[in-house]
Design a protein around this motif. Structure first.
Motif, PDB file in Angstrom:
ATOM      1  N   PRO A 119       0.835  -1.200   0.000  1.00 13.18           N
ATOM      2  CA  PRO A 119       0.000   0.000   0.000  1.00 13.18           C
ATOM      3  C   PRO A 119       0.871   1.252   0.000  1.00 13.18           C
ATOM      4  CG  PRO A 119      -0.057  -1.071   2.157  1.00 13.18           C
ATOM      5  CD  PRO A 119       0.714  -1.959   1.230  1.00 13.18           C
ATOM      6  N   THR A 120       0.399   2.268  -0.668  1.00 12.21           N
ATOM      7  CA  THR A 120       1.122   3.537  -0.713  1.00 12.21           C
ATOM      8  C   THR A 120       0.904   4.280   0.590  1.00 12.21           C
ATOM      9  OG1 THR A 120      -0.728   4.712  -1.676  1.00 12.21           O
ATOM     10  CG2 THR A 120       0.830   3.677  -3.217  1.00 12.21           C
ATOM     11  N   GLN A 121       1.621   5.355   0.750  1.00  9.72           N
ATOM     12  CA  GLN A 121       1.494   6.155   1.960  1.00  9.72           C
ATOM     13  C   GLN A 121       0.081   6.743   2.072  1.00  9.72           C
ATOM     14  OE1 GLN A 121       4.409   9.262   2.249  1.00  9.72           O
ATOM     15  NE2 GLN A 121       3.838   9.824   4.318  1.00  9.72           N
ATOM     16  N   GLU A 122      -0.465   7.127   0.943  1.00  5.80           N
ATOM     17  CA  GLU A 122      -1.819   7.686   0.945  1.00  5.80           C
ATOM     18  C   GLU A 122      -2.848   6.639   1.375  1.00  5.80           C
ATOM     19  OE1 GLU A 122       0.265   8.105  -1.719  1.00  5.80           O
ATOM     20  OE2 GLU A 122       0.760  10.193  -1.322  1.00  5.80           O
ATOM     21  N   ASP A 123      -2.661   5.391   0.900  1.00  9.88           N
ATOM     22  CA  ASP A 123      -3.571   4.311   1.293  1.00  9.88           C
ATOM     23  C   ASP A 123      -3.517   4.078   2.800  1.00  9.88           C
ATOM     24  OD1 ASP A 123      -4.272   3.948  -1.362  1.00  9.88           O
ATOM     25  OD2 ASP A 123      -2.860   2.291  -1.671  1.00  9.88           O
ATOM     26  N   GLU A 127      -6.491   4.665   5.527  1.00 10.14           N
ATOM     27  CA  GLU A 127      -6.919   3.592   6.429  1.00 10.14           C
ATOM     28  C   GLU A 127      -6.880   4.057   7.885  1.00 10.14           C
ATOM     29  OE1 GLU A 127      -5.418  -0.889   7.595  1.00 10.14           O
ATOM     30  OE2 GLU A 127      -5.002  -0.137   5.575  1.00 10.14           O
ATOM     31  N   ILE A 128      -5.831   4.793   8.266  1.00 14.59           N
ATOM     32  CA  ILE A 128      -5.739   5.317   9.631  1.00 14.59           C
ATOM     33  C   ILE A 128      -6.878   6.295   9.899  1.00 14.59           C
ATOM     34  CG2 ILE A 128      -4.341   6.762  11.175  1.00 14.59           C
ATOM     35  CD1 ILE A 128      -1.858   5.472   9.860  1.00 14.59           C
ATOM     36  N   ARG A 129      -7.151   7.145   8.944  1.00 17.00           N
ATOM     37  CA  ARG A 129      -8.245   8.120   9.098  1.00 17.00           C
ATOM     38  C   ARG A 129      -9.585   7.406   9.302  1.00 17.00           C
ATOM     39  NH1 ARG A 129      -9.821  10.782   3.901  1.00 17.00           N
ATOM     40  NH2 ARG A 129     -10.958   8.836   3.852  1.00 17.00           N
TER      41      ARG A 129
END
Length: 134
Positions: A119-123, A127-129
């Protein structure tokens, strides 16, 4: 201060340079003997003269009973030409060596495994959000 000097002297790059310097000096002797013993006589055959003996005499010297000439002023261009041939041989060998190393490095870079697809950093941030919203 002694510890700093030891750390500096034992760095990998400095040791590599020292080894390369010693090998270069030995290689220079090999090239000099090759040029002096093989190339110069062959070129001398073509021009019908000894390559090392080529010189331009500016002022004649005086020969003594033993045949030694003293007081001669001459430009030894044969030695210069021999050293120039030595330089060209060393430069060519170094060029071929660096070219070969560069080719090997390109092959290593081409065959290096790709980083694992994940997963990319944005993914991950998305997910954390989403987890924090719950």
């Amino acid at each position: 201060m002694l510890k700093e000097f030891k750390d500096f002297a034992m760095k990998g790059n400095l040791v590599d340079i020292a080894v390369a310097f010693v090998m270069g000096a030995a290689f220079n002797k090999i090239v000099a003997s090759f040029t002096g013993g093989i190339v110069s006589p062959l070129v001398g055959l073509i021009f019908k003269s000894d390559f090392k003996g080529l010189k331009w005499i500016i002022t004649e010297g005086v020969a003594d009973e033993a045949g030694n000439v003293t007081g001669e002023v001459a430009v030894l261009y044969g030695d210069f030409i021999t050293n120039l041939i030595d330089f060209i041989i060393v430069a060519f060998v170094m060029f071929m060596l660096i070219k070969g190393i560069s080719k090997m490095k390109k092959k290593e870079a081409a065959t290096a495994p790709a980083p694992p697809a994940g997963p990319t950093q944005e993914d991950l941030l998305t997910e954390i959000r989403d987890l924090l919203k719950k």
